[in-house]
Structure formats: C-alpha cells, structure tokens
Scaffold this active site. Structure first.
Site, PDB file in Angstrom:
ATOM      1  N   HIS A   1       0.930  -1.146  -0.049  1.00 28.68           N
ATOM      2  CA  HIS A   1      -0.138   0.009  -0.082  1.00 28.68           C
ATOM      3  C   HIS A   1       0.787   1.225   0.071  1.00 28.68           C
ATOM      4  O   HIS A   1       0.160   2.299  -0.394  1.00 28.68           O
ATOM      5  CB  HIS A   1      -1.041  -0.122   1.227  1.00 28.68           C
ATOM      6  CG  HIS A   1      -1.888  -1.001   1.288  1.00 28.68           C
ATOM      7  ND1 HIS A   1      -2.944  -0.964   0.081  1.00 28.68           N
ATOM      8  CD2 HIS A   1      -2.389  -1.880   1.785  1.00 28.68           C
ATOM      9  CE1 HIS A   1      -3.821  -1.935   0.368  1.00 28.68           C
ATOM     10  NE2 HIS A   1      -3.549  -2.842   1.222  1.00 28.68           N
TER      11      HIS A   1
ATOM     12  N   ARG B   1       7.036  -5.590   3.253  1.00 32.31           N
ATOM     13  CA  ARG B   1       5.640  -6.076   3.103  1.00 32.31           C
ATOM     14  C   ARG B   1       5.675  -6.433   1.554  1.00 32.31           C
ATOM     15  O   ARG B   1       5.555  -5.293   0.761  1.00 32.31           O
ATOM     16  CB  ARG B   1       4.613  -5.366   3.433  1.00 32.31           C
ATOM     17  CG  ARG B   1       3.312  -6.148   2.811  1.00 32.31           C
ATOM     18  CD  ARG B   1       2.143  -5.853   3.790  1.00 32.31           C
ATOM     19  NE  ARG B   1       1.431  -4.379   3.568  1.00 32.31           N
ATOM     20  CZ  ARG B   1       0.355  -3.836   4.199  1.00 32.31           C
ATOM     21  NH1 ARG B   1      -0.334  -4.647   4.869  1.00 32.31           N
ATOM     22  NH2 ARG B   1       0.012  -2.535   3.688  1.00 32.31           N
TER      23      ARG B   1
ATOM     24  N   ASP C   1      16.737 -10.762  -1.989  1.00 33.97           N
ATOM     25  CA  ASP C   1      18.031 -10.656  -2.422  1.00 33.97           C
ATOM     26  C   ASP C   1      18.496  -9.401  -2.141  1.00 33.97           C
ATOM     27  O   ASP C   1      19.594  -8.830  -2.148  1.00 33.97           O
ATOM     28  CB  ASP C   1      18.060 -10.986  -4.031  1.00 33.97           C
ATOM     29  CG  ASP C   1      17.758 -12.605  -4.225  1.00 33.97           C
ATOM     30  OD1 ASP C   1      17.999 -13.129  -3.245  1.00 33.97           O
ATOM     31  OD2 ASP C   1      17.362 -12.927  -5.213  1.00 33.97           O
TER      32      ASP C   1
ATOM     33  N   GLU D   1      -6.178 -11.559   7.584  1.00 34.21           N
ATOM     34  CA  GLU D   1      -6.824 -10.421   7.122  1.00 34.21           C
ATOM     35  C   GLU D   1      -8.316 -10.654   6.539  1.00 34.21           C
ATOM     36  O   GLU D   1      -8.577  -9.902   5.936  1.00 34.21           O
ATOM     37  CB  GLU D   1      -6.216  -9.172   6.928  1.00 34.21           C
ATOM     38  CG  GLU D   1      -5.248  -9.470   5.612  1.00 34.21           C
ATOM     39  CD  GLU D   1      -4.461  -8.155   5.010  1.00 34.21           C
ATOM     40  OE1 GLU D   1      -4.469  -7.164   5.628  1.00 34.21           O
ATOM     41  OE2 GLU D   1      -3.463  -8.448   4.326  1.00 34.21           O
TER      42      GLU D   1
ATOM     43  N   ASP E   1      -8.517  -4.699   6.960  1.00 36.31           N
ATOM     44  CA  ASP E   1      -8.948  -5.834   5.811  1.00 36.31           C
ATOM     45  C   ASP E   1      -9.769  -6.737   6.873  1.00 36.31           C
ATOM     46  O   ASP E   1     -10.867  -7.168   6.306  1.00 36.31           O
ATOM     47  CB  ASP E   1      -7.755  -6.383   5.113  1.00 36.31           C
ATOM     48  CG  ASP E   1      -7.640  -5.645   4.048  1.00 36.31           C
ATOM     49  OD1 ASP E   1      -8.395  -4.921   3.274  1.00 36.31           O
ATOM     50  OD2 ASP E   1      -6.414  -5.489   3.683  1.00 36.31           O
TER      51      ASP E   1
HETATM   52  C1  3PY Z   1      -4.725  -3.903   7.323  1.00 34.95           C
HETATM   53  O1  3PY Z   1      -4.943  -3.327   8.350  1.00 34.95           O
HETATM   54  O2  3PY Z   1      -5.507  -4.610   6.723  1.00 34.95           O
HETATM   55  C2  3PY Z   1      -3.093  -3.759   6.837  1.00 34.95           C
HETATM   56  O3  3PY Z   1      -2.893  -4.536   6.099  1.00 34.95           O
HETATM   57  C3  3PY Z   1      -2.473  -2.934   7.285  1.00 34.95           C
HETATM   58  O4  3PY Z   1      -1.739  -2.222   6.576  1.00 34.95           O
HETATM   59 MG    MG Z   2      -4.348  -5.117   4.829  1.00 38.16          MG
END
Ligand code: 3PY
Ligand code: MG
Length: 264
Positions: free
Chosen positions: A46, A71, A85, A147, A173
């Site tokens: 994100h 991430r 890498d 999530e 999420d």
């Molecule tokens: C969420 O809260 O869904 C996340 O992925 C945090 O960035």
């Molecule tokens: Mg998320």
C-alpha cells in the site's frame, strides 16, 4: 551473518515496535531507522513504493540498527525472492487465507531443501555477510498476514506451516471482511473477538504475533494484550499528524489532533 535483532528480542519475550514506510524516500527510511524502532518495514503493498525505491530504502536502513523488513505486494514468489536478495531480513505477506498459500510463501523465503528460494542473494551478502547462505533460513522472518474470514477459519492450519515465524494481523481488511469499515469499527465486538482468537491460536502454535495499529497509544494497548510486534501508524500518518498538531498549536491550541484509527 549479521544477527536478526528483531527475532532475538521477540524470542526473549520483549515487545517490539515496527516503523512502517509508505513514502518512497531514502531520507524517510533513514529517519525511521534512527528513531528507535526495533524494525522498519518498507511497504510495497500500500506504500507508494516500487522495487527500485525499496532497494534504496533498504540500503538507507543499513546505516541504522533497525532490522529491515518488507511487505510484499502479494503472494508472488519471484518478487518475494527478489526483495530478500535486496537485503530484507523479514517479509510480511498480505492476504494469506489457506495453508497452501502459506506454504508457497514460506517456501519462497527458504533455500532447498526447506523451500524453493532461488540462489542469488546479491545485497543479502553485503548486508548479512559472507556466510549469508548458511544462516539465512534461520534469520529471515516470515510473517503471514491474516486479514480475511477464510484466513481466520484456517488459522491453525496456517500456523502449522513449517518455517513460518509469525502471524501479522491486518485489522483494516479484517474489519472489512467481517462486514465493518476500516478503522472506524475497531471497537466492534466481533472484530475484537476475532483479533484475540487469532492472537491466542498463533501464540498456542508458538508463533510470533504482530498487528498494525494507528498510534502509539493503540500500540501500547496491543502490547498489554500480548502482541510481540506492533506498528504505530505509518510515516505518512505520523507526518500528517505532526503537521496538523503544529498548525493547531500555532493557531492557539485548538482541539488535540486525533490519531488516525486506520493508520493511513
Ligand atoms: C490492514 O489493516 O489490513 C493492513 O494490511 C495494514 O496495512
Ligand atoms: Mg491489509
């Protein structure tokens, strides 16, 4: 190999903080790395960050004591291997809903016979050291994000994946998956119970447990709840919050600036 101090701290039971970078800037990365976070994560999902920017931000983090993590944008083994890498010492993979997905993720982070990571640890050798290959599998942290509703349902099977180090909860999420809104409904009882369920099952399986929060205050509550690693919002929300607070203060106090609940 250079130790993974984040892993060492969590293994010894210390709670840890994770700086979260969404701004494509080596200077921001350096500032976060020197601010005192135990780890700083470059967010390609994100954040406004591509591979080249992530590489340079990992280089900037090398001058600090924070463990560098990323991430990934998605469960893409080739992209995950490339980030390793580039010198990442930990990978957070979003949207892991099944044990099969988790196995694919962890496999990308482990050399044969434990996984199918391809050999070519370019910056891994520079940041980690000449013996990188011998120790990478035991140093690199693998975090599966839970999530989704399916991920919650499969939490035990996901946690049983050999080589998985931790579960990282994305509450925004997860809130959406449970029919709520991002941020606004973190007080929703179903979300509270689901987060606690995932935490308890992850700890029962011997995994580290992390969560994204929107502020230091929220992070402190999660530490008391038993989380090993907490974010405190990201660079953009922290910068915006500090700017708004300064403006409000200059204009005669005003109302205190509320922390962003979503972290964005
Ligand atoms: C969420 O809260 O869904 C996340 O992925 C945090 O960035
Ligand atoms: Mg998320």
């Amino acid at each position: 190999m250079r130790p993974n101090t984040l892993k060492e701290k969590m293994a010894s039971g210390q709670p840890t903080t994770c700086g979260w970078l969404s701004i494509p800037s080596t200077y921001s990365a350096e500032l976060a790395g020197h601010a005192g976070f135990d780890t700083v994560l470059v967010d390609l999902q994100h954040g406004m960050i591509d591979f080249q920017a992530a590489l340079e931000m990992l280089q900037a983090l090398s001058s600090t004591s924070a463990t560098p993590m990323v991430r990934a944008t998605t469960l893409d083994p080739a992209a995950i291997m490339h980030l390793l890498d580039a010198g990442a010492y930990g990978v957070v993979c979003p949207m892991i809903s099944t044990a099969a997905q988790c196995e694919t993720f962890v496999s990308a982070c482990r050399y044969p016979p434990r996984g199918d990571r391809s050999y070519g640890p370019a910056r891994g050798l520079l940041f980690g050291g000449a013996d990188y290959y011998d120790h990478a599998d035991s140093h690199i942290l693998t975090w599966a994000m839970i999530e989704t509703v399916e991920g919650v349902k499969n939490v035990d099977a996901i946690c049983a994946t050999p080589g998985l180090d931790g579960i990282f909860i994305g509450p925004n999420d997860l809130s959406l998956a449970l029919g709520g809104r991002p941020g606004a409904d973190f007080s929703d009882q179903k979300l509270i119970d689901t987060i606690e369920h995932v935490r308890v099952r992850s700890k029962a399986a011997g995994k580290f447990i992390g969560i994204y929060t929107g502020s230091g205050e929220a992070g402190s509550k999660r530490i008391v709840q038993g989380f090993d690693m907490v974010t405190l919002g990201n660079d953009a929300s922290q910068l915006t919050g500090a700017m708004k607070a300064a403006i409000a203060s200059a204009k005669g106090g005003g109302a205190p600036v509320a922390a962003s609940k979503t972290g964005y």
